[in-house]
Motif scaffolding. Sequence first.
Motif, PDB file in Angstrom:
ATOM      1  N   VAL A   1       0.849  -1.186   0.000  1.00 43.82           N
ATOM      2  CA  VAL A   1       0.000   0.000   0.000  1.00 43.82           C
ATOM      3  C   VAL A   1       0.887   1.239   0.000  1.00 43.82           C
ATOM      4  O   VAL A   1       1.638   1.490   0.928  1.00 43.82           O
ATOM      5  N   ASP A   2       0.840   1.973  -1.104  1.00 43.91           N
ATOM      6  CA  ASP A   2       1.646   3.183  -1.267  1.00 43.91           C
ATOM      7  C   ASP A   2       0.749   4.357  -0.885  1.00 43.91           C
ATOM      8  O   ASP A   2      -0.082   4.805  -1.666  1.00 43.91           O
ATOM      9  N   THR A   3       0.913   4.839   0.337  1.00 39.37           N
ATOM     10  CA  THR A   3      -0.041   5.771   0.935  1.00 39.37           C
ATOM     11  C   THR A   3       0.406   7.212   0.741  1.00 39.37           C
ATOM     12  O   THR A   3       1.453   7.614   1.234  1.00 39.37           O
ATOM     13  N   TRP A   4      -0.394   7.996   0.056  1.00 38.05           N
ATOM     14  CA  TRP A   4      -0.069   9.420  -0.114  1.00 38.05           C
ATOM     15  C   TRP A   4      -0.859  10.259   0.884  1.00 38.05           C
ATOM     16  O   TRP A   4      -2.084  10.122   0.984  1.00 38.05           O
TER      17      TRP A   4
ATOM     18  N   GLN B   1      -0.133  13.958   3.870  1.00 33.64           N
ATOM     19  CA  GLN B   1       0.725  15.050   4.331  1.00 33.64           C
ATOM     20  C   GLN B   1       0.454  15.334   5.810  1.00 33.64           C
ATOM     21  O   GLN B   1      -0.614  14.988   6.319  1.00 33.64           O
ATOM     22  N   THR B   2       1.390  16.028   6.448  1.00 33.01           N
ATOM     23  CA  THR B   2       1.182  16.467   7.830  1.00 33.01           C
ATOM     24  C   THR B   2      -0.171  17.164   7.937  1.00 33.01           C
ATOM     25  O   THR B   2      -0.920  16.973   8.892  1.00 33.01           O
ATOM     26  N   GLU B   3      -0.478  17.962   6.935  1.00 26.42           N
ATOM     27  CA  GLU B   3      -1.698  18.766   6.930  1.00 26.42           C
ATOM     28  C   GLU B   3      -2.970  17.928   6.824  1.00 26.42           C
ATOM     29  O   GLU B   3      -4.033  18.383   7.231  1.00 26.42           O
TER      30      GLU B   3
ATOM     31  N   SER C   1       0.249  21.365  -2.931  1.00 29.03           N
ATOM     32  CA  SER C   1       1.627  21.646  -3.370  1.00 29.03           C
ATOM     33  C   SER C   1       2.288  20.436  -4.022  1.00 29.03           C
ATOM     34  O   SER C   1       3.486  20.442  -4.259  1.00 29.03           O
ATOM     35  N   ASP C   2       1.537  19.382  -4.287  1.00 30.85           N
ATOM     36  CA  ASP C   2       2.063  18.248  -5.046  1.00 30.85           C
ATOM     37  C   ASP C   2       1.489  18.280  -6.461  1.00 30.85           C
ATOM     38  O   ASP C   2       0.350  18.707  -6.670  1.00 30.85           O
ATOM     39  N   GLY C   3       2.299  17.786  -7.389  1.00 30.72           N
ATOM     40  CA  GLY C   3       1.808  17.553  -8.734  1.00 30.72           C
ATOM     41  C   GLY C   3       1.402  16.090  -8.848  1.00 30.72           C
ATOM     42  O   GLY C   3       1.875  15.247  -8.076  1.00 30.72           O
TER      43      GLY C   3
ATOM     44  N   HIS D   1      12.152  12.897   5.014  1.00 31.91           N
ATOM     45  CA  HIS D   1      11.954  14.055   5.893  1.00 31.91           C
ATOM     46  C   HIS D   1      11.707  15.287   5.047  1.00 31.91           C
ATOM     47  O   HIS D   1      12.464  15.593   4.142  1.00 31.91           O
ATOM     48  N   ARG D   2      10.668  15.992   5.407  1.00 31.85           N
ATOM     49  CA  ARG D   2      10.280  17.167   4.641  1.00 31.85           C
ATOM     50  C   ARG D   2      11.114  18.366   5.070  1.00 31.85           C
ATOM     51  O   ARG D   2      11.266  18.630   6.259  1.00 31.85           O
ATOM     52  N   MET D   3      11.636  19.079   4.087  1.00 30.19           N
ATOM     53  CA  MET D   3      12.605  20.136   4.382  1.00 30.19           C
ATOM     54  C   MET D   3      12.337  21.326   3.476  1.00 30.19           C
ATOM     55  O   MET D   3      12.137  21.150   2.285  1.00 30.19           O
TER      56      MET D   3
HETATM   57  C1  WTA Z   1       5.255  13.461  -0.143  1.00 32.46           C
HETATM   58  C2  WTA Z   1       4.250  12.558   5.216  1.00 32.46           C
HETATM   59  C3  WTA Z   1       4.605  10.275  -3.111  1.00 32.46           C
HETATM   60  C4  WTA Z   1       4.404  14.490  -0.853  1.00 32.46           C
HETATM   61  C5  WTA Z   1       3.047  11.624   5.391  1.00 32.46           C
HETATM   62  C6  WTA Z   1       3.728  15.224   0.286  1.00 32.46           C
HETATM   63  C7  WTA Z   1       4.480  11.265  -1.048  1.00 32.46           C
HETATM   64  C8  WTA Z   1       4.798  15.215   1.344  1.00 32.46           C
HETATM   65  C9  WTA Z   1       3.831  10.117  -0.523  1.00 32.46           C
HETATM   66  C10 WTA Z   1       4.234  15.310   2.728  1.00 32.46           C
HETATM   67  C11 WTA Z   1       3.616   9.011  -1.411  1.00 32.46           C
HETATM   68  C12 WTA Z   1       4.020  11.610   1.041  1.00 32.46           C
HETATM   69  N1  WTA Z   1       4.006   9.146  -2.690  1.00 32.46           N
HETATM   70  N2  WTA Z   1       4.845  11.329  -2.329  1.00 32.46           N
HETATM   71  N3  WTA Z   1       3.059   7.869  -1.013  1.00 32.46           N
HETATM   72  N4  WTA Z   1       3.563  10.370   0.774  1.00 32.46           N
HETATM   73  N5  WTA Z   1       4.590  12.150  -0.046  1.00 32.46           N
HETATM   74  O1  WTA Z   1       4.084  16.278   5.573  1.00 32.46           O
HETATM   75  O2  WTA Z   1       5.248  15.336  -1.593  1.00 32.46           O
HETATM   76  O3  WTA Z   1       6.108  14.804   5.962  1.00 32.46           O
HETATM   77  O4  WTA Z   1       3.330  16.530  -0.052  1.00 32.46           O
HETATM   78  O5  WTA Z   1       3.849  13.861   5.383  1.00 32.46           O
HETATM   79  O6  WTA Z   1       5.483  13.975   1.162  1.00 32.46           O
HETATM   80  O7  WTA Z   1       5.225  15.113   3.692  1.00 32.46           O
HETATM   81  P1  WTA Z   1       4.862  15.071   5.229  1.00 32.46           P
END
Ligand code: WTA
Length: 631
Positions: A392-395, A397-399, A481-483, A507-509
């Motif tokens: 499971v490739d879960t997309w 964000q913190t938000e 903010s993602d494409g 890690h988001r930076m």
């Molecule tokens: C990226 C982490 C591709 C994306 C849960 C997003 C992903 C940012 C995926 C948020 C995924 C997170 N495939 N990209 N499965 N999951 N991202 O806030 O760019 O640390 O906007 O949350 O990570 O990062 P954050």
Amino acid sequence: MIKTSRDRMTDAALFEEAPDVFWKGVAERLKWMTLPSEISDVSFDKDDLHIRWYADGTLNVAENCVDRHAEARPDDTAILWIGDEPGTSKEISWRELHHEVCHMANVLKARGVGRGDRVILYMPMIPEAAYAMLACARIGAVHSVVFGGFSPEALASRIEDCGAVAVITADEGRRGGKTVPLKANVDAALARVSGVRLVLTVQVTGKDIHFVHGRDYWWHEAREEVPTDCPTEEMSAEDPLFILYTSGSTGKPKGVLHTSGGYLAWASYTHDMIFQCDPGDVYWCAADVGWITGHSYIVYGPLANGITTVMFEGVPTWPDAGRFWAEIERHKVNVLYTAPTAIRSLMKDGDSFVTKYDRSSLKVLGSVGEPINPEAWRWYHEVAGDGKVPIVDTWWQTETGGVLISPIPGDPMTKPGAATKPMPGIKTALLDQDAKPIEGAGNGSLVLTSSWPGQMRTVYGDHQRFIDTYFSAFPGNYFTSDGARRDEDGDIWITGRVDDVINVSGHRMGTAEVESALVAHEAVAEAAVVGYPHDIKGQGIWCYVILKAGHTSHDSLGKELRQQVRTEIGPVATPDVIQIAPGLPKTRSGKIMRRILRKIAEGETSSLGDTSTLAEPEIVDVLIRGAEGER
Ligand code: WTA
């Protein structure tokens, strides 16, 4: 028993037909003190922006994550802690969890911490980190966890921004055979900011630490002095649960605020739908509680669902690349949820580290935090999962509080790297530059057209920034903010950030944060930071640095600048490449052309595009030559 929900099609159909019935069902996963009669009150209009879910309901998050399971199944395991040192582990039952959370809550209360107060957690991956989060929830305090890889400087700015009154930490943390001086970092941070009147320290390594009389206490001593029982505060669904700082395009991290009812309902629902665990299963999310993944899928989601959650103190590559699989064999783990960066770093050490262990307990393998390249996906599926275990490739964000787009077990696993379909209740769109929806296959900016319960409510202390960041680019929508790309089957593929945020080892930076750290060095006049493809980390940090007149590059400058970034932000942001340059590509109006800097760092210099509008086009060749020397 919590009602489980694992059939995406049924739920999606219900949502289409009767959205309020669907959302009511999501809320009913929780134990409410007052069951909400309102579902949502939301406007994405930037002149009247508000997001409220289940607003007339009341509950306590800790009661949901602890008490109801402690009553039903006191002796089952709530937390399985796996220590850094191989072979060390500890099982914490629901009864024990209840006991510890009550004690920690009472320690906070006894020192005047209560409803609405902010508490910073700066902790290693030990059970006490979960106790502390849940203790705050129990008394209505708002926690803000700061990852242990952040520096005292970064910690201080978060303490200040949220106006924290207490800090919970440890003497030292342990990770991969090394120690992290957490309490010393807290001391250094508190020398810079005021307002903190309590520091509670968990003893982990026994290292000698400095104590300030009347402010600092040992957890193991303080817990002896308080009663065992602690009643739960009745909280409104919309009361804040936590603040978590995350990076954006500008220099200062944002305090993402999540509230109680909606957040927990969404964490619980998605955890169930995506990982499909039953009581008795062992579920392992190998993130850190310092990130949102640790909040939603180590602590709140699984515990709300009564599932045994693993807390792992160590790292996947220590003492060797077999660590995950050895623990999976030892503890018969059913679900592993980790980041592509970990998968890539294990891949390179060869399959034997995996195949020598029994992984037949695995039912689901999850990926999170960054795009997973097809090669890593296949290895995860075929080697780690013996070609049988769904990925499971879960997309998210913190938000977003919880997962918004993901395959679920049972889906055909034919598209390595596709996040596939939105969860039930989630409405996405891809917009073009004119904010027009792209129908059918195509590429665009990923937005959410309507709200969901786990959505962040505001940027702490700066609601205008919340509106500007998320609701201005595409009016009426939440912009991620993602494409993303939609294929012919309607499946979604995340293509990555379209702002100046990079993703380094998951890690988001913010590149702007690294830039401001660099210019704080006395020799630096200007800096521009970009991400570039990195085999293991996903993206590496490439810094172009312009020195002030009178300063020249010398042997130790690179080291000094790296140290500067570690001091300002922390080891998580350590630059990979520092290229000292005579200038930057700028337009005549002085704007840095980051697109060109990215291409140079990527080594894609044949496709630089038009450089004739630059103020000094000749700088480009100088930068290209310099970059070749760095690679
Ligand atoms: C990226 C982490 C591709 C994306 C849960 C997003 C992903 C940012 C995926 C948020 C995924 C997170 N495939 N990209 N499965 N999951 N991202 O806030 O760019 O640390 O906007 O949350 O990570 O990062 P954050």
